[in-house]
Write a protein that holds these residues in place. Structure first.
Motif, short mmCIF file in Angstrom:
data_model
loop_
_atom_site.label_atom_id
_atom_site.label_comp_id
_atom_site.label_asym_id
_atom_site.label_seq_id
_atom_site.Cartn_x
_atom_site.Cartn_y
_atom_site.Cartn_z
N ALA A 192 0.81 -1.21 0.00
CA ALA A 192 0.00 0.00 0.00
C ALA A 192 0.84 1.27 0.00
CB ALA A 192 -0.93 0.01 1.22
N SER A 193 2.13 1.12 0.23
CA SER A 193 3.00 2.30 0.31
C SER A 193 4.43 1.87 -0.01
CB SER A 193 2.95 2.91 1.71
OG SER A 193 3.52 2.02 2.66
N PRO A 194 5.30 2.81 -0.37
CA PRO A 194 6.71 2.47 -0.55
C PRO A 194 7.32 1.86 0.71
CG PRO A 194 6.26 4.61 -1.51
CD PRO A 194 5.02 4.22 -0.75
N ARG A 195 6.86 2.27 1.88
CA ARG A 195 7.38 1.72 3.13
C ARG A 195 7.07 0.23 3.24
NH1 ARG A 195 5.08 1.11 8.24
NH2 ARG A 195 6.59 1.06 9.99
N GLU A 196 5.83 -0.15 2.94
CA GLU A 196 5.48 -1.58 2.96
C GLU A 196 6.28 -2.35 1.92
OE1 GLU A 196 1.31 -2.22 2.57
OE2 GLU A 196 0.81 -1.40 4.55
N ASP A 197 6.46 -1.76 0.76
CA ASP A 197 7.25 -2.38 -0.29
C ASP A 197 8.69 -2.60 0.20
OD1 ASP A 197 7.94 -3.42 -2.75
OD2 ASP A 197 7.53 -1.61 -3.89
N ALA A 198 9.27 -1.56 0.81
CA ALA A 198 10.65 -1.64 1.27
C ALA A 198 10.82 -2.68 2.38
CB ALA A 198 11.12 -0.27 1.76
N ILE A 199 9.89 -2.72 3.32
CA ILE A 199 9.98 -3.71 4.40
C ILE A 199 9.90 -5.11 3.83
CG2 ILE A 199 8.77 -4.65 6.42
CD1 ILE A 199 8.08 -1.75 7.18
N GLY A 200 9.00 -5.33 2.87
CA GLY A 200 8.88 -6.64 2.25
C GLY A 200 10.13 -7.06 1.52
N LEU A 201 10.69 -6.15 0.72
CA LEU A 201 11.90 -6.49 -0.04
C LEU A 201 13.10 -6.68 0.86
CD1 LEU A 201 11.66 -4.21 -3.22
CD2 LEU A 201 11.06 -6.62 -2.97
N LEU A 202 13.17 -5.93 1.95
CA LEU A 202 14.28 -6.11 2.89
C LEU A 202 14.18 -7.44 3.62
CD1 LEU A 202 14.55 -2.47 4.28
CD2 LEU A 202 16.32 -3.70 2.99
N ARG A 203 12.98 -7.85 3.93
CA ARG A 203 12.81 -9.19 4.55
C ARG A 203 13.25 -10.27 3.58
NH1 ARG A 203 6.83 -9.59 5.99
NH2 ARG A 203 7.42 -11.58 6.94
N LEU A 204 12.89 -10.11 2.31
CA LEU A 204 13.35 -11.06 1.30
C LEU A 204 14.88 -11.02 1.19
CD1 LEU A 204 12.90 -13.05 -1.04
CD2 LEU A 204 12.57 -11.09 -2.55
N ALA A 205 15.46 -9.83 1.22
CA ALA A 205 16.92 -9.70 1.13
C ALA A 205 17.59 -10.40 2.30
CB ALA A 205 17.31 -8.22 1.10
N ALA A 206 17.01 -10.30 3.50
CA ALA A 206 17.60 -10.97 4.66
C ALA A 206 17.64 -12.48 4.44
CB ALA A 206 16.78 -10.64 5.91
N GLU A 207 16.55 -13.04 3.92
CA GLU A 207 16.52 -14.49 3.69
C GLU A 207 17.51 -14.90 2.60
OE1 GLU A 207 12.79 -16.40 3.42
OE2 GLU A 207 11.90 -15.31 5.11
N ILE A 208 17.66 -14.08 1.59
CA ILE A 208 18.61 -14.40 0.52
C ILE A 208 20.03 -14.37 1.06
CG2 ILE A 208 19.62 -13.49 -1.61
CD1 ILE A 208 16.72 -12.71 -2.42
N GLU A 209 20.39 -13.34 1.83
CA GLU A 209 21.74 -13.26 2.41
C GLU A 209 22.01 -14.46 3.30
OE1 GLU A 209 23.78 -11.26 1.29
OE2 GLU A 209 22.85 -9.36 0.76
#
Length: 444
Positions: free
Chosen positions: A33-50
């Motif tokens: 719903a917002s860039p903030r939600e988008d960023a939190i989601g992508l950062l969570r994905l980034a954490a799992e990838i790392e």
């Protein structure tokens, strides 16, 4: 604080002969719903990838010797720094929860990443080979190449991986999308050049950033992690520091023209040595696993069935899970507190004095009773979620402690039936470590 469920979509980006990465698309969080939600989601994905890359690199390192093993283990340690920096980025925009703990401590590995159609590489634990290393090169590759020969080589590796059933996608595109979200406006930065069209105007607002005092209270720093060379742990207090942290992660992975220390450059050099026959590799089982842990996504995973190896593998998994919880616990403590410093010291000791020796031991133990195949460390997780308050941390540590005691007791029973002084010393060392950790937890 509740965050939306995440589904992954891709904004397709045009590519050219020098940029095979772009064809893989730019990731977005569906229904954000917002860039903030988008960023939190992508950062969570980034954490799992790392996290997933870290264990794959560590496993491949177990199959090597000396400087070649150090190449992979050094990159793995740097991936851990990336994981901590991603936590700092999450802290900067997610803040703290009602208990006063960081609202998003995400050290998971298999939930979002595994379900994403943009997963850079399925989690497969393998000895080093041309295929394995080719996959590592492909996912650590830059978004743009200055050298057409290097671009062609990477594309050849990616196509070969596809023919063998592997799907490889460069991590660069994920961080390019995160970088875009943290920009103040649509001005294209060098790291995003030629990456394709992102959503215009879709950026974090100034009010999306948490009060710097809150960030300073919890953010991980390189100094507290013993200033490990090449270890990135960058606090993020504002937009400029966020962009610097994202670029630092990206550049350490893919590098820039002429870079000798990036993951991509290190892996290209190692691939050259491997193709020249200069690398010695010992075969380990492919993705060894135990019942009770997350079912592997690798269809060729091998179960550990040798009765003695099973016990040591269970002990390894418990220490691995304990490490993640211990790091998360340290991150929930305020900067400068003796508890946080001691917890980090315990985590470093756990990696060096417990987990690494156990990994070495499992790499020489039989997978089953049928043949000579060696097992290797399974890196299995029963529960990858992290606690969010003092009570849940205490309960999680209590559960781990009970399981440790049971497994150690079963191993000691087997040692009574034979003469293995090295194993006895290892068990004594682990028991001593567990007792010290329990004392720290009871005091805090």
């Amino acid at each position: 604080m509740k965050f939306p469920d995440i589904q992954w979509t891709a904004m397709e980006a045009p590519g050219n002969g020098l940029q095979p990465a772009a064809a893989c698309g730019i990731p977005r969080v569906a229904n954000a719903a917002s860039p903030r939600e988008d960023a939190i989601g992508l950062l969570r994905l980034a954490a799992e990838i790392e996290h997933a890359l870290m264990v794959q690199y560590l496993y491949a390192a177990q199959s090597l010797r000396d400087s070649d093993a150090r190449t992979l283990s050094t990159v793995a340690v740097q991936e851990m720094g990336h994981l901590l920096t991603v936590q700092n980025l999450l802290l900067a925009i997610a803040g703290v929860n009602e208990h006063g703990y960081p609202a998003v401590i995400h050290f998971g590995r298999d939930t979002l990443r595994r379900a994403s159609n943009l997963n850079p590489l399925p989690l497969t634990l393998e000895s080093l080979s041309r295929t394995t290393l080719g996959n590592f090169v492909a996912i650590e590759s830059p978004g743009k190449f200055d050298n057409p020969a290097v671009a062609e080589r990477v594309e050849t590796l990616r196509l070969k991986a596809g023919r063998l059933g592997y799907t490889t996608r460069p991590v660069h595109n994920l961080y390019a999308a995160i970088h875009w979200l943290f920009l103040a406006d649509d001005e294209v930065q060098p790291v995003l050049a030629d990456i394709g069209t992102c959503t215009p105007g879709w950026h974090l607002a100034e009010e999306d950033f948490v009060d710097p005092a809150t960030i300073d209270r919890f953010a991980a720093t390189q100094t507290e992690w013993h200033s490990i060379p090449g270890f990135i742990a960058m606090p993020v207090r504002n937009r400029a520091e966020a962009l610097a942290a994202i670029d630092a992660i990206t550049l350490q992975g893919e590098g820039v023209t002429g870079s000798e220390d990036s993951h991509f450059a290190r892996y290209i050099r190692l691939l050259d040595r491997l193709e020249a026959g200069a690398v010695r590799v010992r075969p380990l089982a492919r993705t060894p696993h135990l019942p009770g842990t997350v079912i592997p996504e690798d269809p060729s995973a091998r179960p550990v069935t040798h009765p003695i190896t099973v016990l040591w593998a269970e002990l390894f998994n418990l220490q691995y899970e304990c490490l993640l919880v211990l790091i998360a616990w340290s991150y929930s403590k305020p900067q400068g507190s003796p508890t946080r410093a001691k917890a980090i010291d315990f985590a470093v000791d756990l990696m060096n004095q417990v987990i690494q020796p156990l990994a070495n031991d499992l790499s020489s133990r039989a997978l089953d009773e049928q043949g000579p195949q060696k097992a290797g460390p399974p890196y299995g997780l029963r529960d990858e979620t992290m606690p969010s308050d003092a009570a849940s941390f205490a309960a999680r540590f209590a559960t781990l402690d009970r399981s440790e005691r049971e497994t150690l007791s079963r191993i000691k029973e087997t040692l009574m039936q034979g003469d293995d002084p090295v194993a006895r010393l290892r068990i004594d060392s682990i028991e001593n470590y567990c007792q010290q950790r329990q004392q720290l937890l009871q005091e805090n």
